[in-house]
Structures are given as C-alpha cells and as structure tokens.
Design an enzyme around this catalytic site. Structure first.
Site, PDB file in Angstrom:
ATOM      1  N   LYS A  38      48.425  25.397  76.306  1.00 59.20           N
ATOM      2  CA  LYS A  38      47.236  25.741  75.503  1.00 59.20           C
ATOM      3  C   LYS A  38      47.626  25.863  74.029  1.00 59.20           C
ATOM      4  O   LYS A  38      48.818  25.946  73.710  1.00 59.20           O
ATOM      5  CB  LYS A  38      46.633  27.037  76.029  1.00 59.20           C
ATOM      6  CG  LYS A  38      47.608  28.211  76.097  1.00 59.20           C
ATOM      7  CD  LYS A  38      47.090  29.340  76.988  1.00 59.20           C
ATOM      8  CE  LYS A  38      48.025  30.530  76.942  1.00 59.20           C
ATOM      9  NZ  LYS A  38      47.711  31.532  77.969  1.00 59.20           N
ATOM     10  N   ARG A 142      39.987  41.136  81.969  1.00 56.84           N
ATOM     11  CA  ARG A 142      39.643  40.088  81.009  1.00 56.84           C
ATOM     12  C   ARG A 142      38.599  39.178  81.645  1.00 56.84           C
ATOM     13  O   ARG A 142      37.414  39.305  81.369  1.00 56.84           O
ATOM     14  CB  ARG A 142      40.919  39.338  80.604  1.00 56.84           C
ATOM     15  CG  ARG A 142      40.733  38.351  79.483  1.00 56.84           C
ATOM     16  CD  ARG A 142      42.049  37.845  78.914  1.00 56.84           C
ATOM     17  NE  ARG A 142      42.830  37.023  79.841  1.00 56.84           N
ATOM     18  CZ  ARG A 142      43.989  36.433  79.526  1.00 56.84           C
ATOM     19  NH1 ARG A 142      44.493  36.557  78.302  1.00 56.84           N
ATOM     20  NH2 ARG A 142      44.638  35.706  80.400  1.00 56.84           N
ATOM     21  N   HIS A 172      46.377  37.202  86.892  1.00 56.58           N
ATOM     22  CA  HIS A 172      47.265  37.154  85.729  1.00 56.58           C
ATOM     23  C   HIS A 172      47.814  38.545  85.440  1.00 56.58           C
ATOM     24  O   HIS A 172      47.081  39.522  85.448  1.00 56.58           O
ATOM     25  CB  HIS A 172      46.472  36.621  84.522  1.00 56.58           C
ATOM     26  CG  HIS A 172      47.303  36.360  83.304  1.00 56.58           C
ATOM     27  ND1 HIS A 172      48.468  35.631  83.333  1.00 56.58           N
ATOM     28  CD2 HIS A 172      47.137  36.735  82.008  1.00 56.58           C
ATOM     29  CE1 HIS A 172      48.970  35.559  82.097  1.00 56.58           C
ATOM     30  NE2 HIS A 172      48.188  36.230  81.291  1.00 56.58           N
ATOM     31  N   ARG A 229      53.076  29.618  86.512  1.00 53.71           N
ATOM     32  CA  ARG A 229      52.573  29.072  85.249  1.00 53.71           C
ATOM     33  C   ARG A 229      53.539  29.447  84.118  1.00 53.71           C
ATOM     34  O   ARG A 229      53.553  30.577  83.657  1.00 53.71           O
ATOM     35  CB  ARG A 229      51.185  29.644  84.958  1.00 53.71           C
ATOM     36  CG  ARG A 229      50.203  29.494  86.119  1.00 53.71           C
ATOM     37  CD  ARG A 229      48.806  30.005  85.766  1.00 53.71           C
ATOM     38  NE  ARG A 229      48.747  31.400  85.415  1.00 53.71           N
ATOM     39  CZ  ARG A 229      48.509  32.400  86.279  1.00 53.71           C
ATOM     40  NH1 ARG A 229      48.291  32.149  87.556  1.00 53.71           N
ATOM     41  NH2 ARG A 229      48.466  33.646  85.849  1.00 53.71           N
ATOM     42  N   TYR A 274      52.964  36.553  42.626  1.00 52.66           N
ATOM     43  CA  TYR A 274      51.733  37.336  42.446  1.00 52.66           C
ATOM     44  C   TYR A 274      52.001  38.832  42.557  1.00 52.66           C
ATOM     45  O   TYR A 274      52.751  39.271  43.443  1.00 52.66           O
ATOM     46  CB  TYR A 274      50.718  36.985  43.530  1.00 52.66           C
ATOM     47  CG  TYR A 274      50.118  35.607  43.407  1.00 52.66           C
ATOM     48  CD1 TYR A 274      49.413  35.228  42.269  1.00 52.66           C
ATOM     49  CD2 TYR A 274      50.245  34.693  44.444  1.00 52.66           C
ATOM     50  CE1 TYR A 274      48.849  33.960  42.180  1.00 52.66           C
ATOM     51  CE2 TYR A 274      49.687  33.427  44.363  1.00 52.66           C
ATOM     52  CZ  TYR A 274      48.993  33.064  43.223  1.00 52.66           C
ATOM     53  OH  TYR A 274      48.439  31.822  43.132  1.00 52.66           O
ATOM     54  N   CYS A 321      53.229  32.794  48.602  1.00 52.04           N
ATOM     55  CA  CYS A 321      51.937  32.259  48.144  1.00 52.04           C
ATOM     56  C   CYS A 321      51.382  31.318  49.226  1.00 52.04           C
ATOM     57  O   CYS A 321      51.984  31.152  50.278  1.00 52.04           O
ATOM     58  CB  CYS A 321      52.104  31.483  46.851  1.00 52.04           C
ATOM     59  SG  CYS A 321      53.054  32.333  45.584  1.00 52.04           S
ATOM     60  N   ASP A 323      51.178  28.088  49.165  1.00 50.76           N
ATOM     61  CA  ASP A 323      51.920  26.839  49.328  1.00 50.76           C
ATOM     62  C   ASP A 323      53.370  26.897  48.864  1.00 50.76           C
ATOM     63  O   ASP A 323      54.057  25.880  48.894  1.00 50.76           O
ATOM     64  CB  ASP A 323      51.231  25.722  48.530  1.00 50.76           C
ATOM     65  CG  ASP A 323      49.725  25.806  48.637  1.00 50.76           C
ATOM     66  OD1 ASP A 323      49.220  25.598  49.742  1.00 50.76           O
ATOM     67  OD2 ASP A 323      49.068  26.128  47.625  1.00 50.76           O
TER      68      ASP A 323
HETATM   69  C1  LIG Z   1      48.840  31.992  78.620  1.00 49.28           C
HETATM   70  C2  LIG Z   1      48.798  32.201  80.069  1.00 49.28           C
HETATM   71  C3  LIG Z   1      49.937  31.983  80.863  1.00 49.28           C
HETATM   72  C4  LIG Z   1      51.299  31.697  80.280  1.00 49.28           C
HETATM   73  O1  LIG Z   1      51.883  32.917  79.870  1.00 49.28           O
HETATM   74  P1  LIG Z   1      53.358  32.953  79.257  1.00 49.28           P
HETATM   75  O2  LIG Z   1      53.626  34.392  79.039  1.00 49.28           O
HETATM   76  O3  LIG Z   1      53.299  32.194  77.974  1.00 49.28           O
HETATM   77  O4  LIG Z   1      54.245  32.311  80.253  1.00 49.28           O
HETATM   78  C5  LIG Z   1      49.797  32.042  82.232  1.00 49.28           C
HETATM   79  N1  LIG Z   1      48.604  32.340  82.799  1.00 49.28           N
HETATM   80  C6  LIG Z   1      47.495  32.597  82.063  1.00 49.28           C
HETATM   81  C7  LIG Z   1      46.229  32.935  82.749  1.00 49.28           C
HETATM   82  C8  LIG Z   1      47.554  32.556  80.685  1.00 49.28           C
HETATM   83  O5  LIG Z   1      46.467  32.824  79.964  1.00 49.28           O
END
Ligand SMILES: *Cc1c(COP(=O)(O)O)cnc(C)c1O
Length: 396
Positions: A38, A142, A172, A229, A274, A321, A323
């Site tokens: 992502k 969530r 998760h 994941r 700045y 800054c 840039d």
């Molecule tokens: C972003 C995400 C992950 C990956 O998490 P990491 O800590 O980067 O490995 C896995 N599952 C879900 C639902 C996420 O949103």
C-alpha cells in the site's frame, strides 16, 4: 546521471527479495505470505517491487489499501491475487470484480451491493464472482465485524449471498510490536474462537485465515495460520524498537542521495536559513543541499539532523526549507560543490537509517518512508545494477 544529481532514492530490489526470503524462512511451510505494498509500496514503488516479488513462486499475492492501488498493479501486469485491506467504495466494485481483486468485507451494504454488481455483470456476459475476505475486529476498533452472535450471522449471510465467494477471513494486530505479547495473544484467541464458531454454526471452512503483520511474523509463530501479511519488513525497516533484531535479518531497501550545490564561508555572527535559528559562533564553512520538505525530507530535522559527506557526519544548520537546506562542512575541508551527500544510507563506515531520522524528526519510520515525495525519482537496483528509472525524471 546528471538528471538524478539533485536527489534520488535508490531502491535495492535485491534487498527486497532478501527480506522476503528471510520472512518466509521464519514461517512454516504450510503458511503462505503476501507482500503489503500500500501507499506505493511504503513509498518505494509498488509496481517494481511487485514485479520483483512475483518471481518468487511461494508468494501468494499482494495487499493494498485502495481500488486505485489495485488497478495500478493490474495495469503493471501483476496477476497474483490482490486484497484491498480497507473499505472499498462501491464506484469501483464492477472494476474490482472484473480484475479479480478481493475486498475486505465487514458491512452489510457491501454484501448487497457486491451481489447486485455480480448479477448485472452476469447479464452482460461477464461471469465472475466477488471475492471477499471477512474482516474481524479483535482489538483495533478500526474496521471489521465483531466476533459475536451478530458477527456469526453476518458470516452465515455472506455464505448464502449469491455471487459472493468467501475466500478468506482476517484480523489485524494492534500491539504485536510491543514486548508484552498479551494483547496480541488475546486477539489471536478471539479470532480462533470465532473461526471455530463459524465452523460449528455453518459447517463451512473459510479457505484463507490470516492475522499476522510483520511484527507477528517475527515474534508470534502461533499467529501464522494460512497466510501472513508482510509490510514494513519487506523494506528492511522494523515495526518498532521493541521487536527483536536477532530473529530475521533485514536489509534497508531505500537510500537517499543528493549533491552539494554550493559551498561558502560565513563569518561569526552570521545566521543561517529562515528565522535565523542558527548563528555561526565562529567562522564556518557551510554547504547547500538542494533537497527540502517538498521532497518529504522532514522540516523537523531543522537544527537536529545530519547527512554524510565523504563518510563523515555533517550536521544540518538552521531550518530545512521547502527545497534546500544547509550543512556544516567546517570539519570536512575536502567537501566541494558536486560532492555526493547521503541523506539515508551508507557512506563508508557510517550509516543513516530511516529509524534514526524518524526518531530525530518525531516522524514514525512507516510514515517517513511513505512521505518521501513524488518529486524524488526512484532508481531501482537489481543484481547490483541500475534496472529502471522513474518516468517522471524523463519529463523535461
Ligand atoms: C499495513 C497493514 C499490514 C502490514 O503491516 P506491517 O506492520 O507493515 O507489516 C498488515 N495488515 C493490515 C490490515 C494492514 O493495514
């Protein structure tokens, strides 16, 4: 090449592969692994990374956050399974079904709208089901259905809805990256109990059950299940300072380089940048680096950060800054215009990590990676050689 001298992010695809292999080696043979890419692969470039990972036959597929991210992978020729982890808005359902992208399911209206979309596609002669992974909330609060009676009837309804293929179920972790694994273990227990209840109530087995993120893969083998994941670890970054460093070997993937464009001496009493937050206490030699917060290099590093020049630390003077920013090269007399500046990465014996800069600037390392700007060309390294260049850098 000259056009990359202002700034470029070097993305080491060999390191991505090595990180994936180490994560895979840490899970059981029966568990599949998906790459979480992502936010354009945590700022590293989703398509080049997916193309590299797709060569590994044990790789299950990819996870993204939005329908657009899923499309850009399909447009980039990626054919492995893709799962959208968050809520997907209905405007994209037709496209997602056609592209065989799996969606996270946790709302009743999604179920109904998906089913209707499958039906109308069928009337146009497109015979595809909507693949879903049921999202269960076991502690993040969530997204996700609750693992209770109402949740059970939701799952039973999903099984019965025409056009829906319940391919997976997932949850998760909220705190798997902490030393105390008690909250994570409670989440695992809730999730497993809910899966048992689904089995008892419906007699059905959902094929792909998954739970673990990077921290779980490293430290919670009991959470492996059918699939894991892997996100942040693919990029060679750690989920948190608490996660043990000796279980898997990770190699940082991104380095960030620039070039000194101006060197001069300033007298004692002269201020830099700045707001005049830094004033030279004595005669100094300072250099200008043509990178700034417009490139995602944090303004929070003003007066705190440092870069490497000729393998030596050069502190940032005054404010960063949009840039440009200035560094102290008084102690590096060999530094001249045109010299390479390492903002992230290794130069000789010294190394600057994203974790370090994240800590100095008060920016979380995940956020640091995601925020390296669009203006920064990505240069990909494969087998030690330059593979591909970002199209935007060809734009002039
Ligand atoms: C972003 C995400 C992950 C990956 O998490 P990491 O800590 O980067 O490995 C896995 N599952 C879900 C639902 C996420 O949103």
């Amino acid at each position: 090449m000259e056009r990359y001298q202002r700034v470029y992010a070097q993305i080491d695809l060999d390191a991505v592969k090595s990180n994936m292999e180490h994560m895979k080696a840490n899970i059981g043979a029966a568990t599949k692994i998906m790459g979480v890419i992502k936010t354009d692969g945590y700022g590293h470039g989703a398509v080049p990374i997916a193309r590299e990972l797709e060569k590994l036959d044990y790789l299950y597929g990819f996870a993204v956050a939005t329908a657009e991210e899923a499309c850009s992978l399909r447009n980039g020729g990626i054919s492995r399974p893709i799962l959208i982890l968050g809520y997907t808005f209905p405007y994209s359902y037709e496209k997602m079904i056609q592209e065989e992208v799996s969606l996270a399911l946790f709302r009743r209206d999604t179920l109904e709208t998906l089913s209707r979309t499958v039906k109308s596609l069928g009337q146009k002669g497109i015979d595809k089901k909507a693949k879903v992974h049921i999202k269960v909330d076991t502690g993040m609060s969530r997204i996700g259905i609750k693992p209770d009676q109402e949740g059970l009837s939701f799952v039973a309804d999903a099984f019965k809805t025409p056009g829906i293929e319940v391919e997976g179920i997932f949850t998760h972790f909220a705190r798997a990256d902490e030393t105390d694994k008690t909250p994570a273990k409670q989440q695992i227990a809730l999730f497993c109990r809910f899966i048992d209840q689904i089995r008892e109530k419906t007699g059905r087995e959902i094929p792909i059950k998954h739970c673990s993120n990077s921290a779980g893969i490293v430290e919670l083998p009991q959470a492996n299940m059918d699939l894991v994941r892997a996100g942040i670890t693919l990029y060679g970054l750690w989920p948190s300072p608490q996660v043990k460093r000796d279980i898997v070997t990770l190699t940082p993937v991104m380095s960030l380089y620039s070039t000194i464009v101006y060197v001069k001496e300033i007298e004692a009493g002269v201020s830099v940048s700045y707001g005049g937050t830094f004033t030279a206490p004595e005669r100094m030699r300072i250099a200008t680096v043509p990178v700034g917060y417009g490139d995602g290099y944090p303004r929070g590093l003003s007066g705190k950060g440092f870069v490497l020049v000729h393998g030596k630390k050069a502190p940032i003077l005054g404010r960063v800054c949009m840039d440009q920013f200035m560094i102290d090269v008084t102690e590096i007399p060999e530094a001249v215009e045109g010299d390479r500046v390492t903002l992230i990465g290794r130069d000789g014996q010294k190394q600057i990590t994203m974790e370090q800069l994240g800590e100095l600037s008060g920016r979380f390392n995940y956020e640091f990676a995601c925020c390296i700007g669009k203006r920064v060309p990505r240069i990909y390294i494969k087998d030690g050689k330059i593979l591909d260049t970002d199209e935007q850098s060809q734009d002039f």
